[in-house]
Design a protein around this motif. Structure first.
Motif, mmCIF file in Angstrom:
data_model
loop_
_atom_site.group_PDB
_atom_site.id
_atom_site.type_symbol
_atom_site.label_atom_id
_atom_site.label_comp_id
_atom_site.label_asym_id
_atom_site.label_seq_id
_atom_site.Cartn_x
_atom_site.Cartn_y
_atom_site.Cartn_z
ATOM 1 N N ASP A 55 0.837 -1.069 -0.074
ATOM 2 C CA ASP A 55 -0.098 0.046 0.047
ATOM 3 C C ASP A 55 1.031 1.294 -0.053
ATOM 4 O O ASP A 55 1.535 1.586 1.021
ATOM 5 C CB ASP A 55 -0.848 0.037 1.281
ATOM 6 C CG ASP A 55 -1.938 1.149 1.068
ATOM 7 O OD1 ASP A 55 -1.869 2.032 0.594
ATOM 8 O OD2 ASP A 55 -2.766 1.041 2.049
ATOM 9 N N VAL A 56 1.083 1.732 -1.316
ATOM 10 C CA VAL A 56 2.010 3.132 -1.172
ATOM 11 C C VAL A 56 1.623 4.100 -0.585
ATOM 12 O O VAL A 56 2.153 4.764 0.060
ATOM 13 C CB VAL A 56 2.119 3.136 -2.809
ATOM 14 C CG1 VAL A 56 2.893 4.628 -3.022
ATOM 15 C CG2 VAL A 56 2.544 2.347 -3.508
ATOM 16 N N ALA A 57 -0.087 4.284 -0.450
ATOM 17 C CA ALA A 57 -0.398 5.512 0.205
ATOM 18 C C ALA A 57 -0.079 5.589 1.985
ATOM 19 O O ALA A 57 0.235 6.436 2.347
ATOM 20 C CB ALA A 57 -2.164 5.671 -0.053
ATOM 21 N N ALA A 58 -0.073 4.243 2.264
ATOM 22 C CA ALA A 58 0.174 3.979 3.706
ATOM 23 C C ALA A 58 1.505 4.150 3.995
ATOM 24 O O ALA A 58 2.037 4.538 4.906
ATOM 25 C CB ALA A 58 -0.413 2.656 4.194
ATOM 26 N N CYS A 59 2.340 3.667 2.839
ATOM 27 C CA CYS A 59 3.793 3.964 3.202
ATOM 28 C C CYS A 59 3.951 5.316 3.118
ATOM 29 O O CYS A 59 4.927 5.820 3.959
ATOM 30 C CB CYS A 59 4.617 3.245 1.890
ATOM 31 S SG CYS A 59 6.391 3.568 1.936
ATOM 32 N N PRO A 89 9.756 2.162 7.456
ATOM 33 C CA PRO A 89 8.359 1.986 8.427
ATOM 34 C C PRO A 89 7.644 0.605 7.744
ATOM 35 O O PRO A 89 8.127 0.277 6.733
ATOM 36 C CB PRO A 89 7.458 3.036 7.938
ATOM 37 C CG PRO A 89 8.117 4.066 7.442
ATOM 38 C CD PRO A 89 9.301 3.530 6.717
ATOM 39 N N PRO A 90 7.139 -0.224 8.814
ATOM 40 C CA PRO A 90 6.531 -1.504 8.479
ATOM 41 C C PRO A 90 5.529 -1.264 7.365
ATOM 42 O O PRO A 90 5.802 -2.281 6.471
ATOM 43 C CB PRO A 90 5.926 -1.787 9.806
ATOM 44 C CG PRO A 90 6.739 -1.055 10.917
ATOM 45 C CD PRO A 90 7.024 0.275 10.248
ATOM 46 N N ALA A 91 4.847 -0.365 6.995
ATOM 47 C CA ALA A 91 3.980 0.080 6.155
ATOM 48 C C ALA A 91 4.602 -0.045 4.699
ATOM 49 O O ALA A 91 4.027 0.056 3.735
ATOM 50 C CB ALA A 91 3.363 1.274 6.194
ATOM 51 N N CYS A 92 6.027 0.322 4.652
ATOM 52 C CA CYS A 92 6.696 0.314 3.501
ATOM 53 C C CYS A 92 7.289 -0.927 2.945
ATOM 54 O O CYS A 92 8.145 -0.787 1.934
ATOM 55 C CB CYS A 92 7.860 1.528 3.605
ATOM 56 S SG CYS A 92 7.047 3.171 3.758
ATOM 57 N N MET A 93 7.207 -1.975 3.917
ATOM 58 C CA MET A 93 7.840 -3.076 3.540
ATOM 59 C C MET A 93 6.988 -3.687 2.042
ATOM 60 O O MET A 93 5.700 -3.573 1.963
ATOM 61 C CB MET A 93 7.537 -4.180 4.701
ATOM 62 C CG MET A 93 8.295 -3.967 5.671
ATOM 63 S SD MET A 93 10.139 -3.807 5.311
ATOM 64 C CE MET A 93 10.603 -3.365 6.844
ATOM 65 N N GLY A 94 7.933 -4.149 1.229
ATOM 66 C CA GLY A 94 7.159 -4.571 -0.088
ATOM 67 C C GLY A 94 7.232 -3.407 -1.130
ATOM 68 O O GLY A 94 6.646 -3.704 -2.267
ATOM 69 N N ILE A 95 7.528 -2.224 -0.728
ATOM 70 C CA ILE A 95 7.589 -1.091 -1.632
ATOM 71 C C ILE A 95 8.984 -1.140 -2.266
ATOM 72 O O ILE A 95 9.959 -1.345 -1.664
ATOM 73 C CB ILE A 95 7.372 0.038 -1.238
ATOM 74 C CG1 ILE A 95 5.932 0.232 -0.357
ATOM 75 C CG2 ILE A 95 7.497 1.520 -2.017
ATOM 76 C CD1 ILE A 95 4.596 -0.065 -1.124
ATOM 77 N N ASP A 96 9.154 -1.187 -3.535
ATOM 78 C CA ASP A 96 10.435 -0.917 -4.312
ATOM 79 C C ASP A 96 11.068 0.142 -4.128
ATOM 80 O O ASP A 96 10.523 1.418 -3.651
ATOM 81 C CB ASP A 96 10.187 -1.288 -5.911
ATOM 82 C CG ASP A 96 9.228 -0.227 -6.564
ATOM 83 O OD1 ASP A 96 8.227 -0.181 -6.302
ATOM 84 O OD2 ASP A 96 9.977 0.741 -7.133
ATOM 85 N N ASP A 97 12.558 0.461 -4.323
ATOM 86 C CA ASP A 97 13.338 1.574 -4.120
ATOM 87 C C ASP A 97 12.937 2.666 -4.963
ATOM 88 O O ASP A 97 13.203 3.574 -4.518
ATOM 89 C CB ASP A 97 14.758 1.249 -4.362
ATOM 90 C CG ASP A 97 15.475 0.297 -3.050
ATOM 91 O OD1 ASP A 97 14.762 0.096 -2.195
ATOM 92 O OD2 ASP A 97 16.459 -0.320 -3.354
ATOM 93 N N ALA A 98 12.594 2.476 -6.194
ATOM 94 C CA ALA A 98 12.318 3.626 -6.990
ATOM 95 C C ALA A 98 10.918 4.259 -6.542
ATOM 96 O O ALA A 98 10.985 5.710 -6.482
ATOM 97 C CB ALA A 98 12.076 3.080 -8.487
ATOM 98 N N THR A 99 9.835 3.516 -6.025
ATOM 99 C CA THR A 99 8.785 4.081 -5.353
ATOM 100 C C THR A 99 9.115 4.696 -4.234
ATOM 101 O O THR A 99 8.495 5.957 -4.027
ATOM 102 C CB THR A 99 7.753 3.196 -5.298
ATOM 103 O OG1 THR A 99 7.440 2.410 -6.454
ATOM 104 C CG2 THR A 99 6.662 3.708 -4.620
ATOM 105 N N LEU A 100 9.899 4.191 -3.534
ATOM 106 C CA LEU A 100 10.403 4.901 -2.030
ATOM 107 C C LEU A 100 11.031 6.265 -2.372
ATOM 108 O O LEU A 100 11.022 7.160 -1.633
ATOM 109 C CB LEU A 100 11.331 4.124 -1.349
ATOM 110 C CG LEU A 100 10.599 2.993 -0.697
ATOM 111 C CD1 LEU A 100 11.704 2.033 -0.048
ATOM 112 C CD2 LEU A 100 9.642 3.422 0.500
ATOM 113 N N ARG A 101 12.018 6.373 -3.416
ATOM 114 C CA ARG A 101 12.780 7.452 -3.752
ATOM 115 C C ARG A 101 11.750 8.391 -4.349
ATOM 116 O O ARG A 101 11.884 9.871 -3.823
ATOM 117 C CB ARG A 101 13.808 7.182 -4.877
ATOM 118 C CG ARG A 101 14.996 6.673 -4.293
ATOM 119 C CD ARG A 101 15.984 6.401 -5.344
ATOM 120 N NE ARG A 101 16.890 5.506 -5.062
ATOM 121 C CZ ARG A 101 16.905 4.085 -5.655
ATOM 122 N NH1 ARG A 101 15.832 3.842 -6.808
ATOM 123 N NH2 ARG A 101 17.756 3.242 -5.318
#
Length: 83
Positions: A26-30, A51-63
């Motif tokens: 869930d990108v919005a929760a992240c 954050p735990p909500a960001c587990m499973g989010i790829d690095d490009a999306t995190l950036r």
């Protein structure tokens, strides 16, 4: 001082460990969790982590999320008057 704090926060957010994307993430929760960490870091100087909500989010999306959060955070900082 605040610019230095924002730079430290950005660096901390960008050091999140690599993780592959998961369709169920869930990108919005992240983003919401990262925004909370950003606010906490500005207030306390505490360094964030993934954050735990960001587990499973790829690095490009995190950036991308870090860029969005930093941009929004910079918009909130008043510009000093040069006159």
């Amino acid at each position: 001082m605040r610019t230095i704090t924002l730079a430290v926060v950005a660096a901390a957010l960008l050091t999140l460990s690599a993780c592959s994307s998961d369709d169920g993430a869930d990108v919005a929760a992240c983003k919401k969790a990262m925004e909370k960490q950003f606010e906490d870091a500005i207030e306390t100087g505490k360094e964030g982590s993934r954050p735990p909500a960001c587990m499973g989010i790829d690095d490009a999306t995190l950036r991308r999320l870090v860029d969005e959060i930093m941009s929004e955070g910079m918009d909130d900082i008043p510009t000093p008057s040069l006159t």
